[in-house]
Scaffold this motif. Sequence first.
Motif, PDB file in Angstrom:
ATOM      1  N   VAL A 162       0.341  -1.306  -0.081  1.00 29.58           N
ATOM      2  CA  VAL A 162      -0.510   0.047   0.060  1.00 29.58           C
ATOM      3  C   VAL A 162       0.756   0.844   0.169  1.00 29.58           C
ATOM      4  O   VAL A 162       1.860   1.225   0.759  1.00 29.58           O
ATOM      5  CB  VAL A 162      -1.304   0.271   0.973  1.00 29.58           C
ATOM      6  CG1 VAL A 162      -1.670   1.479   1.274  1.00 29.58           C
ATOM      7  CG2 VAL A 162      -1.934  -1.299   1.550  1.00 29.58           C
ATOM      8  N   TYR A 163       0.395   2.179  -0.902  1.00 32.65           N
ATOM      9  CA  TYR A 163       1.024   3.659  -0.806  1.00 32.65           C
ATOM     10  C   TYR A 163       1.026   4.591   0.322  1.00 32.65           C
ATOM     11  O   TYR A 163       0.032   4.301   0.093  1.00 32.65           O
ATOM     12  CB  TYR A 163       0.755   4.094  -1.885  1.00 32.65           C
ATOM     13  CG  TYR A 163       1.767   5.085  -2.700  1.00 32.65           C
ATOM     14  CD1 TYR A 163       3.444   4.390  -2.708  1.00 32.65           C
ATOM     15  CD2 TYR A 163       1.158   6.568  -2.817  1.00 32.65           C
ATOM     16  CE1 TYR A 163       4.440   6.328  -3.516  1.00 32.65           C
ATOM     17  CE2 TYR A 163       2.525   7.922  -3.706  1.00 32.65           C
ATOM     18  CZ  TYR A 163       3.743   7.462  -3.208  1.00 32.65           C
ATOM     19  OH  TYR A 163       4.483   8.392  -3.965  1.00 32.65           O
ATOM     20  N   TRP A 202      -4.478  10.477   2.251  1.00 32.79           N
ATOM     21  CA  TRP A 202      -5.281   9.826   1.222  1.00 32.79           C
ATOM     22  C   TRP A 202      -5.458   8.345   1.288  1.00 32.79           C
ATOM     23  O   TRP A 202      -6.309   7.387   0.794  1.00 32.79           O
ATOM     24  CB  TRP A 202      -4.499   9.389  -0.373  1.00 32.79           C
ATOM     25  CG  TRP A 202      -4.577  11.315  -0.738  1.00 32.79           C
ATOM     26  CD1 TRP A 202      -3.484  12.468  -0.393  1.00 32.79           C
ATOM     27  CD2 TRP A 202      -5.623  11.937  -1.702  1.00 32.79           C
ATOM     28  NE1 TRP A 202      -4.455  13.692  -0.873  1.00 32.79           N
ATOM     29  CE2 TRP A 202      -5.645  13.518  -2.338  1.00 32.79           C
ATOM     30  CE3 TRP A 202      -6.809  12.267  -1.988  1.00 32.79           C
ATOM     31  CZ2 TRP A 202      -6.709  14.207  -2.081  1.00 32.79           C
ATOM     32  CZ3 TRP A 202      -7.467  12.700  -2.333  1.00 32.79           C
ATOM     33  CH2 TRP A 202      -6.995  13.918  -2.479  1.00 32.79           C
ATOM     34  N   ASN A 203      -4.791   7.295   1.757  1.00 35.27           N
ATOM     35  CA  ASN A 203      -4.989   5.934   1.129  1.00 35.27           C
ATOM     36  C   ASN A 203      -5.188   5.996   2.974  1.00 35.27           C
ATOM     37  O   ASN A 203      -4.619   4.290   2.979  1.00 35.27           O
ATOM     38  CB  ASN A 203      -3.621   5.376   1.149  1.00 35.27           C
ATOM     39  CG  ASN A 203      -3.070   5.886  -0.723  1.00 35.27           C
ATOM     40  OD1 ASN A 203      -4.367   6.052  -1.084  1.00 35.27           O
ATOM     41  ND2 ASN A 203      -2.049   5.235  -1.347  1.00 35.27           N
ATOM     42  N   GLU A 253      -7.413   4.338   4.597  1.00 37.65           N
ATOM     43  CA  GLU A 253      -8.342   3.007   4.671  1.00 37.65           C
ATOM     44  C   GLU A 253      -7.194   2.272   4.252  1.00 37.65           C
ATOM     45  O   GLU A 253      -7.364   0.137   5.652  1.00 37.65           O
ATOM     46  CB  GLU A 253      -9.380   2.655   4.235  1.00 37.65           C
ATOM     47  CG  GLU A 253     -10.829   3.895   4.992  1.00 37.65           C
ATOM     48  CD  GLU A 253     -10.820   3.600   5.837  1.00 37.65           C
ATOM     49  OE1 GLU A 253     -10.624   2.103   6.626  1.00 37.65           O
ATOM     50  OE2 GLU A 253     -11.670   4.718   6.731  1.00 37.65           O
ATOM     51  N   ALA A 254      -6.384   1.900   3.016  1.00 34.06           N
ATOM     52  CA  ALA A 254      -6.091   0.644   2.893  1.00 34.06           C
ATOM     53  C   ALA A 254      -4.563   0.822   3.619  1.00 34.06           C
ATOM     54  O   ALA A 254      -4.093  -0.915   3.662  1.00 34.06           O
ATOM     55  CB  ALA A 254      -5.728   1.176   1.367  1.00 34.06           C
ATOM     56  N   HIS A 259       0.728   7.937  -9.633  1.00 32.99           N
ATOM     57  CA  HIS A 259       0.137   7.874  -8.342  1.00 32.99           C
ATOM     58  C   HIS A 259      -1.346   8.955  -8.222  1.00 32.99           C
ATOM     59  O   HIS A 259      -1.293   9.191  -8.036  1.00 32.99           O
ATOM     60  CB  HIS A 259       0.615   7.919  -7.061  1.00 32.99           C
ATOM     61  CG  HIS A 259       0.978   6.800  -6.534  1.00 32.99           C
ATOM     62  ND1 HIS A 259       0.066   5.672  -5.638  1.00 32.99           N
ATOM     63  CD2 HIS A 259       2.147   6.073  -6.885  1.00 32.99           C
ATOM     64  CE1 HIS A 259       1.389   4.247  -5.697  1.00 32.99           C
ATOM     65  NE2 HIS A 259       3.112   4.832  -6.303  1.00 32.99           N
ATOM     66  N   CYS A 281       2.178   6.955   8.807  1.00 35.27           N
ATOM     67  CA  CYS A 281       1.637   5.465   8.395  1.00 35.27           C
ATOM     68  C   CYS A 281       1.568   4.091   9.570  1.00 35.27           C
ATOM     69  O   CYS A 281       0.463   3.421   9.970  1.00 35.27           O
ATOM     70  CB  CYS A 281       2.507   4.849   7.710  1.00 35.27           C
ATOM     71  SG  CYS A 281       2.294   5.514   5.822  1.00 35.27           S
TER      72      CYS A 281
END
Lengths: 340, 340, 340, 340
Positions: free
Chosen positions: A138-139, A144-145, A147-148, A227, A326
């Motif tokens: 996962v980036y 932006w990400n 949830e991932a 991206h 993160c």
Amino acid sequence: MELLMLKAIIVGASGYTGAELANFLVRHPHIELAGLYVSPGSLDKGKKLSALYGHLLGVVDLPLQPLGNADIKTVCADIDIVILATAHEVSHDLVPLFLAQNTAVFDLSGAFRVQEAGFYDKFYGFTHQYPALLEKAVYGLAEWNFEAVKKTDLIAVPGCYTTASLTALKPLVEAGLIKDNTKPTINATSGASGTGRKASLASSFCEVSLQPYGVFTHRHKPEIDQHLGMPVVFTPHLGSFKRGILASINVQLKAGVTAQQVNQAYQNAYADKPLVRLMDGTYPALKNVVGTPFCDLGWAVDGEDLVAFSAIDNLLKGASSQAIQCINLRFGFAITTSLL
Amino acid sequence: MELLMLKAIIVGASGYTGAELANFLVRHPHIELAGLYVSPGSLDKGKKLSALYGHLLGVVDLPLQPLGNADIKTVCADIDIVILATAHEVSHDLVPLFLAQNTAVFDLSGAFRVQEAGFYDKFYGFTHQYPALLEKAVYGLAEWNFEAVKKTDLIAVPGCYTTASLTALKPLVEAGLIKDNTKPTINATSGASGTGRKASLASSFCEVSLQPYGVFTHRHKPEIDQHLGMPVVFTPHLGSFKRGILASINVQLKAGVTAQQVNQAYQNAYADKPLVRLMDGTYPALKNVVGTPFCDLGWAVDGEDLVAFSAIDNLLKGASSQAIQCINLRFGFAITTSLL
Amino acid sequence: MELLMLKAIIVGASGYTGAELANFLVRHPHIELAGLYVSPGSLDKGKKLSALYGHLLGVVDLPLQPLGNADIKTVCADIDIVILATAHEVSHDLVPLFLAQNTAVFDLSGAFRVQEAGFYDKFYGFTHQYPALLEKAVYGLAEWNFEAVKKTDLIAVPGCYTTASLTALKPLVEAGLIKDNTKPTINATSGASGTGRKASLASSFCEVSLQPYGVFTHRHKPEIDQHLGMPVVFTPHLGSFKRGILASINVQLKAGVTAQQVNQAYQNAYADKPLVRLMDGTYPALKNVVGTPFCDLGWAVDGEDLVAFSAIDNLLKGASSQAIQCINLRFGFAITTSLL
Amino acid sequence: MELLMLKAIIVGASGYTGAELANFLVRHPHIELAGLYVSPGSLDKGKKLSALYGHLLGVVDLPLQPLGNADIKTVCADIDIVILATAHEVSHDLVPLFLAQNTAVFDLSGAFRVQEAGFYDKFYGFTHQYPALLEKAVYGLAEWNFEAVKKTDLIAVPGCYTTASLTALKPLVEAGLIKDNTKPTINATSGASGTGRKASLASSFCEVSLQPYGVFTHRHKPEIDQHLGMPVVFTPHLGSFKRGILASINVQLKAGVTAQQVNQAYQNAYADKPLVRLMDGTYPALKNVVGTPFCDLGWAVDGEDLVAFSAIDNLLKGASSQAIQCINLRFGFAITTSLL
């Protein structure tokens, strides 16, 4: 009630990013910094981190231990989090080994950022061996990400220029404001710490000077393209300062797009994101972000021309503090924990 | 045979540009620096120039004399050259007075650069009173207007950002290489000396930091437009260094234009111009132009995208040394006299 | 059990030191930052602190409120701690007013540091009106006066040069190692932030350059003399960097004094002091202390000659973080609270 | 009448000092720069000097030719002047070879500066093989040894710290003003160019920071002692700037020595020396000497305490421009030729 402490290690801890990561982790209330590692051949092996970074004396005095592949199982016995601040090729090789130990891996190299055939051959000089992991990664563009990021064990933390560029451009793309068949142009200037801690004539004190480099060839250009979902023209520059990136971005807007629509796009994207600060009629300045985990955004519209500015600390929001974001996301801590 | 020496004076000699002009003129083999002047109300009145600029001690020790309008006739009795390093409004008022004394006037302010109705009202805050002089003034972009410069007594020396921008863009326009209905975008960064010698919080040592300013409003944008003959998007930035401008320029080329055509356009424009240096596969760096009278140009082409880079010392090629070039042209001296 | 929170205000909060104080206090677990004040005539009145200091956006967004003498009683209603980051004359006048409200006052100006007849007339240009308060004031050199600091309501936080100098010299004086009838010589270089946040030509970006100033006349020289108990020769310098002070000190040792005795003197003084770091065979560097609350000390002995080096961040250990140390001492918190 | 031009070569021309020497020589009206040389193993062999130093493009475009010992006779066929900007050991070996060709040799290394038994073993790590040449060599402190310089073929150009220190101290020693049995203390700060053009972590942009080094061990300390005739305490520092040295010197004066006597000593020494500038009630600043061939001196007296300040450009007055001064002296040109 005793707080459960997670245990984290940093691999490649002798570089500028490694030192910043360590400095964040010793302040983290829910994470214990359990070890600092370097490659077995490192000249810094056995030294305390504070022997390399005098500002950490009395703050992070852990030693830099050698880590061979054979040590990984033992080292990981009770480790929850592995942060890789290693060279791209090294991360490429280490990631599967750490994942096999059921640790969550946060990789700050470029080794797992781009899923595009031939990308690593062309831009990094090696053939990627783990396409399944590339797909799974996962980036970690944290705003932006999120949830991932919560659901994976392999986070590829974005590059510094990429973070600055995407944070400014993604809201415009998401809102569909950019004119068809045009490319945003990004002119970004990075401090000398972007080249890492090393001896080289080009990064010596008397040689560093404002200048472009990597024109049409920098590996962050395709990372941005992928991206963002559209091509850009990207020109990096070296600046005569230690830290920080300022990206100045020119965009052609679709006919009829208003300044109000642009403002709204940025508000929609970031109003609830504490580490992206939207300037109110002013513009970012490097001094305001250096030493902080923020990305500052400013912009202006004149007819169909938009200029947007994005400023970050390349070693923090462009690397280490975004990794901590993160980690915070992945383990359910408040996103600013240990950062503000 | 005795060399005939021309006599020159500098008005507004207390600023950074004035000091540079003085430093060039005392080295000029055909010009005598006959006087340095400031406004009658200047706090620097009566001081030696070297009291303000310690590096000039023993080099230019002339005093800064007050110059009222009533003094002009007397002062000009045997003067051939007047260089105005004065504020825009002051130049606007002084130019006709000096022209009336049959001196050649080289004005470094913006007061006679742009022939466009309403330009001065909008960008300089005053209504221009001398439209006939505006029309007569020759724009002193030395590499481009040298024939015209030879035949006039009023040279409007270009602005610093303008010089950097036009030197990079004019060859492309002249060769017809820029795609129709597109605008070049210019992102330029200037050292802090661009704001002049003055007390201000914004230019204090602890406040200066890389940041954009004057977004869509800087007065050099219409100056570039007029002398380029097409509109641009121009974004100036302040950098945390003393001197120099680096302009990074994005251009969309007409379909089918080749890198070879671009190279040829630059060669055609500058192969015989000693103060514009065409990089050969490398790019300009500020350190190479600061303290020199050169403009360094580099560029690269990728499909229809061109990036060009232009670097100058803002106080020299962007002001004082370009004024000396114009003087050399006007009076028939070799163009690099006193500059190299 | 709920923690009792003390309430603090900062007066003179618009300066560099005020901003640093605010940044520390919002991180302090036992203190609430209850208000930021400026003089009623300040141009910054009503602005948010983060409008002046963009790096504090989202961190300290409190407004700068005007504080007239008539407001003090109301403002102090439930305030425990007043920090004065005001001009010397202003602190001189405010201290008795705040003490009358039973607040603990931490004054970062020079107004209550030196008990010497005629000192304020000579070095600060005013006649001190509160000799009783001067006598009562405790000098907040945190590593040396911690017992006294605990028992007073008026702490005079030391000057920046003084802190750097005394921290290096006091152990030698206490141990009786300095040769009779000799004077230590101190050559110290300070970053430009030492001159404060203000518009002045001397502190403009293009003018700042390494140079001595205040030779034989700087007001920190008698402050050092008094709190050291012996005269020194002190020469301050301005350096071309934003923050930090490096003091290089030459001392003649008594005949027979050994390097071991010198080491022991420093160990005795600071082994248990977490914010003074004794270098082990290396020397302080500014980069290691800037942005930190530490004072780094290094030294070497060659026969009867000793050189000692002391490095601090002038705005932190030289002002704001030392004030926080004093607050922590005074109220019984761990001395590094909110600082590390 | 045709001017007779001398021919000069520079050996070790790829370093910072070599580049400065070349830049001076191409401007010298009586000397032709006949060749630039590097060691046969240099990676820069064959490149143009301007490929290493972009600022010299179009100014000095000569190639860096390899020079083996076997080439010396041929190379020197019609050469009058050899300037060695080589490493100490290299100069040690080359000087006798060039002297054998009847050239005048100006050596900028430390190889022929100090006539003291064991000095080279201790401070340079090699045993000197040419004691007779050491004795014959004239120390090129240009303002002090000009008669001797005129009559020799081997000039040992002084070190940078030494030049700054001796220029400030020699007038006091000559006038007998320094108290018996005291040592002047010198705290000097040099820009990063003092470490030369090379790749090293310590001189990388992000690592350079104000700090002392070489405490009690720097090889310029005994060089100062010998040429001053008395011992000093010398502490060098690295500063975070490219060029320049500021030396701050503390001296104890003999009882009864007046400020007037000190002034007179400096006037006697330098009133007729155009490249030493005596400040008049102000103090040197680096910005005033960087890029110039001057040494600026300032001082103040307070009772028996004197502080003196000396500022130079380390690459110019501390190396290359002093070499040119020596050349001008040796060949009877005005001492400032090509320098101002």
